[in-house]
Scaffold this motif. Structure first.
Motif, PDB file in Angstrom:
ATOM      1  N   LEU A  91       0.781  -1.373   0.096  1.00 50.76           N
ATOM      2  CA  LEU A  91      -0.057  -0.018   0.061  1.00 50.76           C
ATOM      3  C   LEU A  91       0.796   1.266   0.013  1.00 50.76           C
ATOM      4  CD1 LEU A  91      -3.488   0.623   1.854  1.00 50.76           C
ATOM      5  CD2 LEU A  91      -1.389   2.282   2.239  1.00 50.76           C
ATOM      6  N   TYR A  92       0.529   2.219  -0.878  1.00 51.35           N
ATOM      7  CA  TYR A  92       1.352   3.340  -1.059  1.00 51.35           C
ATOM      8  C   TYR A  92       0.660   4.330  -0.267  1.00 51.35           C
ATOM      9  CZ  TYR A  92       3.603   1.123  -4.890  1.00 51.35           C
ATOM     10  OH  TYR A  92       4.493   0.223  -5.586  1.00 51.35           O
ATOM     11  N   LEU A  93       1.162   5.237   0.693  1.00 52.59           N
ATOM     12  CA  LEU A  93       0.645   6.231   1.417  1.00 52.59           C
ATOM     13  C   LEU A  93       1.121   7.612   1.151  1.00 52.59           C
ATOM     14  CD1 LEU A  93      -1.815   7.046   3.612  1.00 52.59           C
ATOM     15  CD2 LEU A  93      -0.044   6.339   5.262  1.00 52.59           C
ATOM     16  N   TYR A  94       0.243   8.732   0.625  1.00 57.14           N
ATOM     17  CA  TYR A  94       1.022  10.023   0.596  1.00 57.14           C
ATOM     18  C   TYR A  94       0.471  10.490   1.772  1.00 57.14           C
ATOM     19  CZ  TYR A  94       1.382  14.746  -0.673  1.00 57.14           C
ATOM     20  OH  TYR A  94       1.758  16.122  -0.755  1.00 57.14           O
ATOM     21  N   ALA A  95       1.417  11.034   2.757  1.00 56.81           N
ATOM     22  CA  ALA A  95       0.877  11.675   4.102  1.00 56.81           C
ATOM     23  C   ALA A  95       2.015  13.064   3.950  1.00 56.81           C
ATOM     24  CB  ALA A  95       1.222  11.021   5.076  1.00 56.81           C
ATOM     25  N   PRO A  96       1.396  14.023   3.415  1.00 51.50           N
ATOM     26  CA  PRO A  96       2.231  15.283   3.132  1.00 51.50           C
ATOM     27  C   PRO A  96       2.746  15.928   4.566  1.00 51.50           C
ATOM     28  CG  PRO A  96      -0.113  15.736   2.582  1.00 51.50           C
ATOM     29  CD  PRO A  96      -0.107  14.418   2.939  1.00 51.50           C
ATOM     30  N   ASP A  97       1.954  15.877   5.757  1.00 46.88           N
ATOM     31  CA  ASP A  97       2.490  16.289   6.974  1.00 46.88           C
ATOM     32  C   ASP A  97       3.379  15.127   7.838  1.00 46.88           C
ATOM     33  OD1 ASP A  97       1.770  18.765   6.544  1.00 46.88           O
ATOM     34  OD2 ASP A  97      -0.540  18.256   7.032  1.00 46.88           O
ATOM     35  N   GLY A  98       3.634  13.946   7.151  1.00 46.12           N
ATOM     36  CA  GLY A  98       4.358  12.890   7.845  1.00 46.12           C
ATOM     37  C   GLY A  98       3.260  11.829   8.320  1.00 46.12           C
ATOM     38  N   LEU A  99       3.752  10.752   8.670  1.00 47.31           N
ATOM     39  CA  LEU A  99       3.025   9.581   9.257  1.00 47.31           C
ATOM     40  C   LEU A  99       2.518   9.791  10.677  1.00 47.31           C
ATOM     41  CD1 LEU A  99       2.263   6.811   8.160  1.00 47.31           C
ATOM     42  CD2 LEU A  99       4.370   5.837   9.357  1.00 47.31           C
ATOM     43  N   GLY A 100       3.356  10.562  11.453  1.00 48.83           N
ATOM     44  CA  GLY A 100       2.849  10.893  12.803  1.00 48.83           C
ATOM     45  C   GLY A 100       1.675  11.303  12.938  1.00 48.83           C
ATOM     46  N   THR A 101       1.163  12.253  11.967  1.00 46.47           N
ATOM     47  CA  THR A 101       0.082  13.122  12.196  1.00 46.47           C
ATOM     48  C   THR A 101      -0.944  12.551  11.202  1.00 46.47           C
ATOM     49  OG1 THR A 101       1.155  14.862  10.815  1.00 46.47           O
ATOM     50  CG2 THR A 101       1.273  15.121  13.147  1.00 46.47           C
ATOM     51  N   SER A 102      -0.698  11.335  10.528  1.00 49.53           N
ATOM     52  CA  SER A 102      -1.832  11.173   9.437  1.00 49.53           C
ATOM     53  C   SER A 102      -3.064  10.562   9.979  1.00 49.53           C
ATOM     54  CB  SER A 102      -1.139  10.233   8.551  1.00 49.53           C
ATOM     55  OG  SER A 102      -1.979   9.837   7.534  1.00 49.53           O
ATOM     56  N   GLN A 103      -4.130  11.287   9.487  1.00 48.92           N
ATOM     57  CA  GLN A 103      -5.401  10.580   9.931  1.00 48.92           C
ATOM     58  C   GLN A 103      -5.677   9.409   9.007  1.00 48.92           C
ATOM     59  OE1 GLN A 103      -7.333  11.642  12.734  1.00 48.92           O
ATOM     60  NE2 GLN A 103      -5.486  12.740  13.134  1.00 48.92           N
TER      61      GLN A 103
END
Length: 190
Positions: free
Chosen positions: A138-150
């Motif tokens: 699974l590819y995940l784009y989280a522009p603010d980083g994984l730690g804050t990704s909803q």
């Protein structure tokens, strides 16, 4: 003839739990008869060569050796260098334009993971975060980083991936593992 692999260990050396020193991980892989063993970072990434053609058997063997040595279970996945390269090449996001910590790959082991597993997630509710499925990744784009990704939190909610082991790596790590497996393969050929 040997194959170059990357081992991806889940949940070690995080918050002082399940400590597996990388020197010990290298020793375990060498004791199992594997060659050209190298580790990357302190988060459970190792590259090695093996005569085995069965990544799942290698993963089970490594997990058993870690449990025997340290007394706790660790989910292990083993992937070939070409598979990792295919994950890199198939990225549906503009990886070269993104910071390495904005893009993540979650690798799956077990039964094939299909889009039906994620049908309950309203992806539009999490924009600009996005995810796409690939070949057991699974590819995940989280522009603010994984730690804050909803979206990451929604994707990892209990029950969604029941029966599937998974582990995530940021894009910098994926690229490094691809390069390490390529280098090990080149060294083996030379």
């Amino acid at each position: 003839m040997t194959t170059t692999y990357a081992a991806l260990l889940r949940g070690i050396n995080v918050g002082g739990k399940k400590k597996v020193p990388m020197a010990e991980l290298r020793n375990i892989l060498e004791e199992l008869g594997h060659g050209q063993v190298r580790t990357y970072l302190n988060s459970g990434n190792a590259v090695f060569t093996s005569a085995s053609r069965d990544p799942d058997a290698l993963a089970a063997e490594l997990a058993a050796a870690i449990e025997e040595r340290f007394g706790f279970e660790v989910a292990c996945m083993v992937r070939t260098g070409p598979y990792l390269r295919s994950v890199l090449d198939a990225c549906p996001f503009p990886a070269e334009e993104l910071a390495g910590k904005q893009l993540h790959a979650t690798f799956f082991a077990g039964p094939p993971v299909t889009a039906e597993r994620f049908a309950s997630i309203d992806a539009s509710a999490y924009l600009p975060e996005e995810f796409r499925l690939g070949d057991q990744v699974l590819y995940l784009y989280a522009p603010d980083g994984l730690g804050t990704s909803q979206l990451a939190a929604a994707l990892s909610r209990p029950g969604l991936l029941k029966g599937v082991d998974e582990t995530s790596r940021n894009w910098n790590t994926v690229k490094a593992l691809v390069e390490m497996t390529r280098a090990a393969g080149d060294a083996q050929a030379g």
